[in-house]
Design an enzyme around this catalytic site. Sequence first.
Site, mmCIF file in Angstrom:
data_model
loop_
_atom_site.group_PDB
_atom_site.id
_atom_site.type_symbol
_atom_site.label_atom_id
_atom_site.label_comp_id
_atom_site.label_asym_id
_atom_site.label_seq_id
_atom_site.Cartn_x
_atom_site.Cartn_y
_atom_site.Cartn_z
ATOM 1 N N ASN A 188 20.088 14.536 11.269
ATOM 2 C CA ASN A 188 19.580 14.874 11.540
ATOM 3 C C ASN A 188 19.657 16.550 11.867
ATOM 4 O OD1 ASN A 188 17.980 16.096 13.703
ATOM 5 N ND2 ASN A 188 18.869 14.828 15.380
ATOM 6 N N TRP A 189 19.141 16.876 10.599
ATOM 7 C CA TRP A 189 19.695 18.232 10.568
ATOM 8 C C TRP A 189 19.074 19.385 11.843
ATOM 9 C CZ3 TRP A 189 17.586 19.466 4.313
ATOM 10 C CH2 TRP A 189 18.038 18.643 3.674
ATOM 11 N N LYS A 190 18.060 18.794 12.615
ATOM 12 C CA LYS A 190 17.910 19.805 13.359
ATOM 13 C C LYS A 190 17.377 21.062 12.899
ATOM 14 C CE LYS A 190 21.531 17.429 16.725
ATOM 15 N NZ LYS A 190 22.586 17.951 17.609
ATOM 16 N N HIS B 40 14.312 12.387 21.185
ATOM 17 C CA HIS B 40 16.037 12.627 21.223
ATOM 18 C C HIS B 40 16.450 14.296 22.840
ATOM 19 C CE1 HIS B 40 19.743 15.166 19.640
ATOM 20 N NE2 HIS B 40 19.452 14.154 19.120
ATOM 21 N N GLU C 68 17.971 16.573 22.758
ATOM 22 C CA GLU C 68 17.382 17.809 22.581
ATOM 23 C C GLU C 68 15.901 17.666 23.029
ATOM 24 O OE1 GLU C 68 18.989 18.507 18.524
ATOM 25 O OE2 GLU C 68 21.780 18.509 20.061
ATOM 26 N N GLU D 184 22.791 7.175 21.538
ATOM 27 C CA GLU D 184 23.418 9.284 21.554
ATOM 28 C C GLU D 184 23.838 9.329 23.225
ATOM 29 O OE1 GLU D 184 21.912 10.807 17.773
ATOM 30 O OE2 GLU D 184 20.555 11.643 19.563
ATOM 31 N N GLY E 132 27.429 17.334 19.427
ATOM 32 C CA GLY E 132 27.481 18.700 18.957
ATOM 33 C C GLY E 132 28.783 19.050 19.750
ATOM 34 N N SER F 297 28.658 13.284 17.817
ATOM 35 C CA SER F 297 29.961 13.628 17.174
ATOM 36 C C SER F 297 30.072 12.815 16.308
ATOM 37 C CB SER F 297 30.542 14.314 17.551
ATOM 38 O OG SER F 297 30.571 15.061 18.459
ATOM 39 N N GLY G 50 24.440 14.941 13.157
ATOM 40 C CA GLY G 50 24.179 15.937 12.855
ATOM 41 C C GLY G 50 24.709 16.914 12.270
HETATM 42 P P1 PGA Z 1 26.096 14.882 16.449
HETATM 43 O O1 PGA Z 1 24.599 15.492 16.383
HETATM 44 O O2 PGA Z 1 26.350 14.331 14.882
HETATM 45 O O3 PGA Z 1 25.806 16.891 15.615
HETATM 46 O O4 PGA Z 1 27.061 15.201 17.692
HETATM 47 C C1 PGA Z 1 24.156 13.646 16.601
HETATM 48 C C2 PGA Z 1 22.584 13.664 16.917
HETATM 49 O O5 PGA Z 1 22.132 14.500 17.749
HETATM 50 O O6 PGA Z 1 21.684 13.551 16.268
#
Ligand code: PGA
Length: 259
Positions: free
Chosen positions: A21-23, A105, A107, A175, A181, A221, A242
């Site tokens: 997930n490149w966001k 997600h 976010e 998640e 993150g 993470s 991510g």
């Molecule tokens: P992260 O993000 O690996 O940077 O913790 C995971 C995600 O939000 O899918």
Amino acid sequence: MQENEGISEMTTTRTPLIAGNWKMNGTVAESVALTRAVDDGAPGGCELLICPPAVLIPPVAAALKGGNVAVGGQDCHFAGSGAHTGDIAAVMLAEAGCGYVILGHSERRADHGETDELVRSKTEAAHAAGLIAIVCVGETLAERDGGETLARIGSQLEGSLPAAITAANTVIAYEPVWAIGTGRTASAADVAEVHTHIRGDIERRFGADLAGGIRILYGGSMKPSNAAELLAIDGVDGGLIGGASLKAEDFLAIAASCP
Ligand code: PGA
């Protein structure tokens, strides 16, 4: 898998999925370079997926030589078309070369107020467009500290999954919000408990066959140093990654950790 003996024997049929997930990251040049490196280094034994920001989907799809790596979106609208400024329809993602879309997600839930009901309607739209929906669930730190983790995840699953899912068109991503993150990962015991609970919930609602076939990812993470331990947990069928998906070396090292 202790509480689901009946479905444990089907775990071997689930191909692990390592999803990046490149966001909101990447230029066209960076994305193409990263995509080529991932494509060239893709190990066997798992399915690889890259989910770039929407405008980078066409160059990423064009950079893939074929077969090894799938492309996905990070969100879609529930409608097929219409007056929805700034939104993207699932069918547009499909046409751009996507096979998957991440939905709900944390976010999106936090930044855009997405509810379980909205996630469910987006999941239906994704399925109608022929996309595999990766439906995300997870508790906040306050919910975990309050002992509400399993109840929260149960209600998110109940509200976010349409009645007509299949093991082929839906993936679930667990998640924990506090692990995204932050560098903190859930313990192996916590991940195992939640994944077992999720599969049990799915079995109660959709039956043992679907529960035995659906993939449930862990995200939060995940990195090369902890991937092998997380991916080895019974019932963990891959990862949603991510930060570590933005470096080909790290993403490929995670993929190579699939049991
Ligand atoms: P992260 O993000 O690996 O940077 O913790 C995971 C995600 O939000 O899918």
